[in-house]
Design an enzyme around this catalytic site. Structure first.
Site, PDB file in Angstrom:
ATOM      1  N   CYS A   1      54.029  -7.358   5.348  1.00 25.28           N
ATOM      2  CA  CYS A   1      52.766  -7.997   6.122  1.00 25.28           C
ATOM      3  C   CYS A   1      51.564  -7.643   5.635  1.00 25.28           C
ATOM      4  CB  CYS A   1      52.918  -7.463   7.677  1.00 25.28           C
ATOM      5  SG  CYS A   1      54.499  -8.093   8.489  1.00 25.28           S
TER       6      CYS A   1
ATOM      7  N   CYS B   1      57.903 -12.729   4.123  1.00 23.81           N
ATOM      8  CA  CYS B   1      58.192 -12.703   5.418  1.00 23.81           C
ATOM      9  C   CYS B   1      59.993 -12.660   5.364  1.00 23.81           C
ATOM     10  CB  CYS B   1      57.606 -14.000   6.059  1.00 23.81           C
ATOM     11  SG  CYS B   1      57.651 -13.511   7.969  1.00 23.81           S
TER      12      CYS B   1
ATOM     13  N   GLU C   1      68.557 -28.840  -3.389  1.00 25.95           N
ATOM     14  CA  GLU C   1      68.481 -28.628  -1.943  1.00 25.95           C
ATOM     15  C   GLU C   1      69.988 -28.561  -1.499  1.00 25.95           C
ATOM     16  OE1 GLU C   1      66.114 -27.396  -0.170  1.00 25.95           O
ATOM     17  OE2 GLU C   1      64.467 -27.928  -1.379  1.00 25.95           O
TER      18      GLU C   1
ATOM     19  N   CYS D   1      48.964 -14.465  12.097  1.00 25.51           N
ATOM     20  CA  CYS D   1      50.157 -13.963  12.607  1.00 25.51           C
ATOM     21  C   CYS D   1      50.101 -13.222  14.046  1.00 25.51           C
ATOM     22  CB  CYS D   1      50.700 -13.176  11.627  1.00 25.51           C
ATOM     23  SG  CYS D   1      52.418 -12.679  12.125  1.00 25.51           S
TER      24      CYS D   1
ATOM     25  N   CYS E   1      50.654 -10.206   3.244  1.00 24.40           N
ATOM     26  CA  CYS E   1      50.979 -11.681   3.513  1.00 24.40           C
ATOM     27  C   CYS E   1      49.797 -12.510   3.658  1.00 24.40           C
ATOM     28  CB  CYS E   1      51.597 -11.782   5.028  1.00 24.40           C
ATOM     29  SG  CYS E   1      51.909 -13.445   5.754  1.00 24.40           S
TER      30      CYS E   1
HETATM   31 FE1  SF4 Z   1      55.668 -12.575   8.616  1.00 19.98          FE
HETATM   32 FE2  SF4 Z   1      53.446 -12.403  10.015  1.00 19.98          FE
HETATM   33 FE3  SF4 Z   1      54.171 -10.379   8.557  1.00 19.98          FE
HETATM   34 FE4  SF4 Z   1      53.204 -12.664   7.452  1.00 19.98          FE
HETATM   35  S1  SF4 Z   1      52.045 -11.321   8.809  1.00 19.98           S
HETATM   36  S2  SF4 Z   1      55.011 -11.236   6.542  1.00 19.98           S
HETATM   37  S3  SF4 Z   1      53.980 -14.238   8.903  1.00 19.98           S
HETATM   38  S4  SF4 Z   1      55.517 -11.149  10.089  1.00 19.98           S
END
Ligand code: SF4
Length: 413
Positions: A221, A214, A58, A230, A224
């Site tokens: 997206c 993201c 880290e 979201c 995702c």
């Molecule tokens: Fe990011 Fe929302 Fe797109 Fe997922 S859906 S990659 S959380 S902006």
């Protein structure tokens, strides 16, 4: 007390939180990158050893890309596999291994903290985020949360750059994401969301999502795992909320988490409307004269003089060619004179300004300084005695130079 932010910026439905945790963890189990510190944290039975590995990784990952860190991390763990081994290292050894990784005080403080654990805490790591942050130098809130959740299973959240981006998008937070008010809200949110039974994996999953899906410029997206939660995506797909505010809208102005009224939603940016940051300060410009002094060593190989920087401040304790900060706008002739005066102190002999050969300029960007090195060289004949009363200095071959604790900027020089 300040009014709570409107519902659209929060996670308040327990069923939604549960679903988000499940989706994120399932994705993480399937898609996470294999990283050496993750492998160790998952397989090492001793919690303190896990904590040490997570801690080293880290600290290295602060301000540095994963791809760069892997090699440094592996070499570090090979040299100092335990906290006890690190506590016995010298600062010089730490700086040598850290050379090229930047932000050198990180390595120094890591080693100081290891010494503290061994000498003052009987070799036992603090086990909660609160104690880690309170007792270990260089361990801030984020690192403490990461160590406590990944190594000791404490259900505590983390907020780093990746998490800020993901949470701001999930909940349409468009106020300045570096402001204390927003950061506090994000910590509350991270602590509320973290999975109680797998806190370390959940935190890593949220960071992994920010690092691989993201991402800042072109988030994926469609792939995702939390897209159904979201709000930035919903806003992008379905447009502006209706003119008549519903329960999810903040109303006009006054919301502490919405984008400022002067910079409203820009539909060409889509989800990357979030997060927003206040404009960065421009780095300060600085000029430094530096001189590569060279001589023939006793075996005929060329040797170069390096001197050690003070033990505090920028690049503390690292070695460099004799260097001197220059006032802005100094003419070249004057630069040579001040540099020649400065070099006399090291070499113990007169140095003629005219003997300095101008090689060129090297630019290096530190986080807050745009540094230009004006590079000179000067060959010396015969024996040169270095004044031991000055900063530590030594002659090194090119090979020894590269193995020394020198910064990337000096390697460029
Ligand atoms: Fe990011 Fe929302 Fe797109 Fe997922 S859906 S990659 S959380 S902006």
């Amino acid at each position: 007390a300040p009014a709570p932010p409107p519902a659209r910026h929060l996670f308040s439905d327990p069923a939604e939180i549960e679903a988000l945790r499940g989706n994120l963890l399932a994705w993480y189990d399937k898609c996470k990158r294999d990283l050496p510190w993750r492998t160790l944290a998952a397989t090492e039975p001793d919690a303190d050893r896990r904590a040490y590995a997570v801690w080293v990784s880290e600290i290295m990952l602060q301000q540095t890309q994963v791809a760069t860190v892997i090699d440094y991390y592996n070499r570090w763990m090979q040299k100092w596999p335990t906290l006890q081994a690190l506590a016995q290292a010298s600062l010089e050894e730490v700086n040598e291994l850290w050379a090229g990784l930047g932000y050198y005080s990180r390595g120094k403080r890591l080693q100081e903290a290891a010494r503290k654990v061994v000498s003052e805490l009987a070799g036992r790591m603090p086990r909660t985020a609160e104690d880690l942050q309170k007792l270990l130098p260089g361990v801030g809130r984020y690192t403490a949360g990461a160590i406590a959740s990944i190594s000791y299973g404490q259900a505590t959240g983390v907020v780093d750059g990746n998490v800020i981006r993901v949470l701001c998008r999930l909940r349409c937070i468009g106020a300045d994401s570096s402001s204390p008010a927003v950061i506090d809200r994000l910590w509350d949110m991270a602590n509320a969301l973290v999975d109680r039974s797998r806190p370390g994996d959940f935190n890593q999953a949220l960071m992994e999502l920010g690092a691989t899906v993201c991402v800042p410029k072109a988030p994926l997206c469609g792939e995702c795992p939390v897209k159904q939660h979201c709000r930035a995506r919903r806003r992008k797909l379905f447009g502006k909320p209706a003119p008549v505010p519903d329960v999810e809208d903040c109303g006009v102005g006054g919301c502490p988490l919405c984008p400022p009224a002067t910079e409203p939603w820009d539909s060409s940016l889509g989800v990357t409307n979030f997060p927003r940051k206040a404009a960065k300060k421009q780095p300060r410009a600085a000029r430094t004269a530096t001189c590569v002094l060279e001589r023939r060593g006793c075996h005929g190989a060329l040797e170069y003089l390096i001197v050690q920087r003070p033990s505090s401040g920028l690049l503390a304790g690292l070695w460099e060619f004799p260097s001197l900060p220059l006032a802005q706008g100094l003419q070249e002739e004057k630069q040579r004179e001040v540099l020649a005066d400065h070099l006399q102190a090291w070499t113990g002999r007169p140095v003629a300004a005219g003997g300095l050969r101008l090689i060129g300029e090297v630019v290096h960007i530190f986080s807050h300084i745009h540094q230009t090195y004006v590079v000179y060289s000067l060959p010396l004949d015969g024996d040169v005695t270095l004044d031991p009363a000055l900063s530590p200095s030594r002659w090194v071959t090119e090979e020894e130079f590269h193995a020394s604790a020198v910064s990337t900027a000096m390697k460029k020089v």
